[in-house]
Motif scaffolding. Sequence first.
Motif, PDB file in Angstrom:
ATOM      1  N   GLN A  18       0.854  -1.193   0.000  1.00 51.85           N
ATOM      2  CA  GLN A  18       0.000   0.000   0.000  1.00 51.85           C
ATOM      3  C   GLN A  18       0.891   1.245   0.000  1.00 51.85           C
ATOM      4  O   GLN A  18       2.033   1.221   0.481  1.00 51.85           O
ATOM      5  N   PRO A  19       0.360   2.369  -0.570  1.00 52.87           N
ATOM      6  CA  PRO A  19       1.159   3.616  -0.556  1.00 52.87           C
ATOM      7  C   PRO A  19       1.465   4.041   0.880  1.00 52.87           C
ATOM      8  O   PRO A  19       0.810   3.621   1.826  1.00 52.87           O
ATOM      9  N   GLU A  20       2.460   4.909   0.976  1.00 54.12           N
ATOM     10  CA  GLU A  20       2.872   5.417   2.299  1.00 54.12           C
ATOM     11  C   GLU A  20       1.686   6.093   2.980  1.00 54.12           C
ATOM     12  O   GLU A  20       0.941   6.854   2.379  1.00 54.12           O
ATOM     13  N   GLN A  21       1.516   5.796   4.244  1.00 51.68           N
ATOM     14  CA  GLN A  21       0.419   6.349   5.002  1.00 51.68           C
ATOM     15  C   GLN A  21       0.969   7.067   6.239  1.00 51.68           C
ATOM     16  O   GLN A  21       2.055   6.742   6.718  1.00 51.68           O
ATOM     17  N   SER A  22       0.164   8.030   6.718  1.00 53.20           N
ATOM     18  CA  SER A  22       0.574   8.742   7.941  1.00 53.20           C
ATOM     19  C   SER A  22      -0.673   9.130   8.730  1.00 53.20           C
ATOM     20  O   SER A  22      -1.758   9.279   8.154  1.00 53.20           O
ATOM     21  N   PHE A  23      -0.500   9.288   9.985  1.00 55.32           N
ATOM     22  CA  PHE A  23      -1.585   9.753  10.840  1.00 55.32           C
ATOM     23  C   PHE A  23      -0.982  10.381  12.085  1.00 55.32           C
ATOM     24  O   PHE A  23       0.204  10.201  12.390  1.00 55.32           O
ATOM     25  N   GLU A  24      -1.843  11.145  12.759  1.00 52.73           N
ATOM     26  CA  GLU A  24      -1.393  11.853  13.963  1.00 52.73           C
ATOM     27  C   GLU A  24      -1.832  11.053  15.173  1.00 52.73           C
ATOM     28  O   GLU A  24      -2.952  10.544  15.238  1.00 52.73           O
ATOM     29  N   ALA A  25      -0.925  10.961  16.143  1.00 54.81           N
ATOM     30  CA  ALA A  25      -1.225  10.141  17.307  1.00 54.81           C
ATOM     31  C   ALA A  25      -0.529  10.724  18.529  1.00 54.81           C
ATOM     32  O   ALA A  25       0.290  11.645  18.430  1.00 54.81           O
TER      33      ALA A  25
END
Length: 563
Positions: A18-25
Amino acid sequence: PGEWGRLSPMYRDGFSGQPEQSFEALAWTGDSEEKVVDVAISRLEVDDQDLAMVEFRDLTERRRAEVALHHSENRLRTVVANAPLIFFTLDRNGIFTISEGRGLERLGLQPGEVVGRSVYDVYSDHPEICESCRRALAGHEFKELIDVSGMSFETWFSPTRNSRGELDGAVGVAIDVSTSRRLEQQLQHSQKMEAIGRLAGGVAHDFNNLLTVIMGHSEMMTRKAAPGTPLHGEAEAILSAGRRGADLARQLLAFSRKQLVEPKIIDMNQILAGLDGMLRRLIPESINLSTVLEPGTVRIKADPGQVEQIIMNLVVNARDAIESGGRITVEVSAVTIDESYTATHQTLAPGSYVQLAVSDTGRGMEAETRLKIFEPFFTTKDTGRGTGLGLSIVYGIVRQYGGDIQVYSEIDQGSTFKVYMPRIMEDQTPMAAAPHGLRAESGSGTILLTEDEEGVRMLAREILEMCGYTVLAAANGEEALAISQSHDGPIHLLLTDVVMPGLSGGEVAERLRHLRPGIKVVFMSGYPDDAIVHHGVLDKEQAFVQKPFSIEDLSGRIRSMLD
């Protein structure tokens, strides 16, 4: 654990291509310090092995700054929305982009109501506002007082620029200064009226000295000339003109608040009721006159004749303002003035007042006329219909008693004059009036006459000697004291002018009472001095002769003091 639960699916997706993913945590350091982080997961192939790279970037300070900025913007928005001002911004075309502030309520607008509209359309009826905005959009920074909807706003304009330094709009802050400007105008008007009053009083003083000589000698001529002769007729004509001049001088003194008065405790209801018949004779049948009285008793302390003069002048003024049929209402009421009223009308102190209101349905007045109506000789009437002294006399009388007068008027909407006089709550015994109509009588005794005006001095001496008195004349206070010290015989009475160069009449009287105990004193002046006549109110302990005086006035007063 919850944050790691969000990370596990993304970790698996990283291996599945899957493409690069990011999220805030949220994350915690080894020191248990909470951090806001940006988590990014990407797939890598290293030495033929699939790896998932998890990158953590610390966003804590950035998020704290964003939250602080958001709170600051909210606080600023709250302050601007509740402040008694108007804050606005315009783009380069004059379109409102911000319109905030509680001051908008004064203009009947809501915050943001004009956003998206052109200032040139919103204020098309106010070219001065449009011109100010053009100046600001052209790069000028300035402050201006703007009048709109009957209110005054002190407004700061400033251009705004983008990051390249190019003009891209304007910002403005407007503060409602209507109350302070009104108070400033009231102060300026009060100071102007006070200056005019001093001038009028000074003119009346000099005028009365001249009239004393003119009227005195013409009266002497009428006594010496045979009735029916040309000389007697000419003297009578001079005397008649002098009396009209004396009336004018009294009006000037009334305006300057230096008129000699004899105040009493009077009921304003009774004064108005007693004048009702006379007032109805003053106005034509086409005008309806109605009077409204306050239930009960409303007392003030004033000279009854002056209060009648106030009512008469205001009713006549109302009559002349009505061109055909109309209505005049005269109303007496008891009112209480509180601090909220005195905050914008500083000529009155909080307390109980009797209000006299005179309203008419006449042509009304514009603002410029309202500012001038109490000035002496200012009139809007046709030539020959008025002297311009009626309202200035009312103003002077009212202010003399610690009251005030307000006028409310609009073109074609009529006018209302409201007079406020301090109310006397407790029952008091009316003051006894000073004697009037004294007869001319002969007498005997020695009189020390002190008068700096030579013509008045010569006239008074001639009258007194004609009545049988011995007269010692002095041109000033110092000379009077010297005569007193050199005169061996008794001096029964001092007749002195009040206002003189050097020693005043009061100072001469005080010194002579020490030198000659028991000496009687009579003061005379065309402009009563506060030391003898306290704020224009007759001191019962002092005998006074108002210039211009007749032979009967002077000789009668002297005889009454010596008897």
